[in-house]
Write an enzyme that holds these catalytic residues in place. Sequence first.
Site, PDB file in Angstrom:
ATOM      1  CB  CYS A 383      -1.003  -0.018   1.148  1.00 34.15           C
ATOM      2  SG  CYS A 383      -2.445   0.973   0.741  1.00 34.15           S
ATOM      3  CG  HIS A 509      -3.756  -3.602   2.867  1.00 35.08           C
ATOM      4  ND1 HIS A 509      -2.799  -3.154   3.743  1.00 35.08           N
ATOM      5  CD2 HIS A 509      -4.347  -2.486   2.357  1.00 35.08           C
ATOM      6  CE1 HIS A 509      -2.807  -1.835   3.772  1.00 35.08           C
ATOM      7  NE2 HIS A 509      -3.739  -1.410   2.941  1.00 35.08           N
ATOM      8  CD  GLU A 511      -1.497  -6.223   4.926  1.00 39.15           C
ATOM      9  OE1 GLU A 511      -1.204  -6.507   3.745  1.00 39.15           O
ATOM     10  OE2 GLU A 511      -1.677  -5.040   5.312  1.00 39.15           O
TER      11      GLU A 511
HETATM   12  N1  GLN Z   1      -1.976   6.724   2.727  1.00 40.25           N
HETATM   13  C1  GLN Z   1      -2.095   5.968   1.512  1.00 40.25           C
HETATM   14  C2  GLN Z   1      -3.432   6.145   0.846  1.00 40.25           C
HETATM   15  O1  GLN Z   1      -4.401   6.518   1.491  1.00 40.25           O
HETATM   16  C3  GLN Z   1      -1.788   4.511   1.728  1.00 40.25           C
HETATM   17  C4  GLN Z   1      -2.725   3.831   2.669  1.00 40.25           C
HETATM   18  C5  GLN Z   1      -2.199   2.556   3.241  1.00 40.25           C
HETATM   19  O2  GLN Z   1      -0.998   2.317   3.269  1.00 40.25           O
HETATM   20  N2  GLN Z   1      -3.081   1.717   3.733  1.00 40.25           N
HETATM   21  O3  GLN Z   1      -3.568   5.914  -0.317  1.00 40.25           O
END
Ligand code: GLN
Length: 538
Positions: A383, A509, A511
């Site tokens: 992410c 994600h 995970e």
């Molecule tokens: N801050 C970033 C976004 O909102 C990544 C979010 C995250 O790592 N879950 O796109």
Amino acid sequence: MNNTKYIFVAGGVISSLGKGIIAASIGKLLQARGYDVTIQKFDPYINIDPGTLNPYEHGECYVTVDGHEADLDLGHYERFLNNPTTRANNITTGRIYQSVINKERKGDYLGKTVQVVPHITDEIKRNIKTLGTKNKFDFVITEIGGTVGDIESLPFIESVRQLRWELGKNCLCVHLTYVPYIAAAKEVKTKPTQHSVKQLQELGIQPDVLVLRTERELSEDVLRKVALFCNVEESAVVQSLDVPSIYEVPIMMQQQKLDETILRKMNLPIGDTPELKAWKEFLFRMKDAKESVKIGLVGKYVELPDAYKSINESLFQAATYNDRKLDLVFIHSEKLNDENVQEQLSGLDGILIAPGFGQRGTEGKIAAIKYARENDIPTFGICFGMQSMVIEYARNVLGLTEANSTEINSKTPYNVIDLMENQKGISNLGGTMRLGAYDCEVEKDSIMYKAYHKKNIQERHRHRFEYNNKFKTSLEEAGLKCVGRNPETDLVEAVEIPANKWFVGVQFHPEYNSTVINPHPLFISFVKAAVENKESKK
Ligand code: GLN
């Protein structure tokens, strides 16, 4: 099974005893006997969901397939049961009140005074029972967050009391307490447990099963004493001794026949004891692993391992399936810079760049990525970790030194990561990100494809910003390939550097999708690359 059975798990004495692990272990044991089981968590706070909470409050925010931002215990439920949870599996006081207040505004209460009892309690009961009846589960296990006696959890406890009355044998209460060891007296003490059970009894609930969390093995005498003082059958008092891995808890509960006791108390046939073959095989590999693999997790919540719970567990599972012990090192991204990066990262076999929100620690992540990329260390960006990989590449390979995400610098001339179009008008923070499972098409000739062995995958998301396709051609020509894209929106979901051994960033994600029985292929592949990297240095 005709009637859904309901099991409640409440905790006493102190918090953090591992109610979620006990609930998940009971679920696992019943599931192994062929029952359809789901686990639900009630959180007594007023937030609608944990999506707006800082990880310092309750650790990681988990995301369900249907896009609900949830308590991290749902991660344990999924990792143990290997079944997806949904929005219905995590309810907060805030959600209960919101729903009751919405009904009141619609006039649904026909002029009545709306009160905690019966309106809030009825809403709580409805949320427990619909999970069972609508989805036809054999067992619904409901974990009540907090500790018995908290003002906040009273309406939940009262609802459990009423349900016990209504459901009779189809309902059972498990109480998890703590038995401390007092070193000076060289004794374990059961008094806090007795008090906690008394408190529950005062609220109208007699626990059917007691699970005593302890750091020292408890003798038969101690267990018998607790049974006698708490009105609980001796066979229904079990201990949960500290063990090196949470994944040993179901086995420990099975050895004490906790599942048999539950079935007997609910008038269900006992049958043969399940073998839990795949689970035990996992534990065997975990204990058998001699050599380790050293993974650095670069993030800003190093002092708070719960902030990356699912990542830690996914790495642990992947290490186990690679027959390695996981040596996980947390590296503080805020303290990392181009000067100290070599000293901090050079001994690592693999590096994981963590997700994140906001500016703090971002430059440290970028320094780590530059070092990892230039030194060809297996690197996995998740992410914000993936977004940082794109920023780093744009800055240091394309020469766009001011490249950034507009989340970090809204005025950057090179917005390689930018706000998604449909996020631009949004001012409410709760539940408005790109959340839940989305399709992704994987490029055939990629590390990703080699890991998944398929083209069409689905993974869960939680972000507002995205890869800016405006820079795609120049980034790809410079060597950072896009290897995963959403087929409907064309959003870039994954990037790789084919010239490196293992350098992959994913916008989603993975995970949230790794379980003991089904470890995640990308984590397996990443740890494998880290192991190979270690071997190559020998
Ligand atoms: N801050 C970033 C976004 O909102 C990544 C979010 C995250 O790592 N879950 O796109």
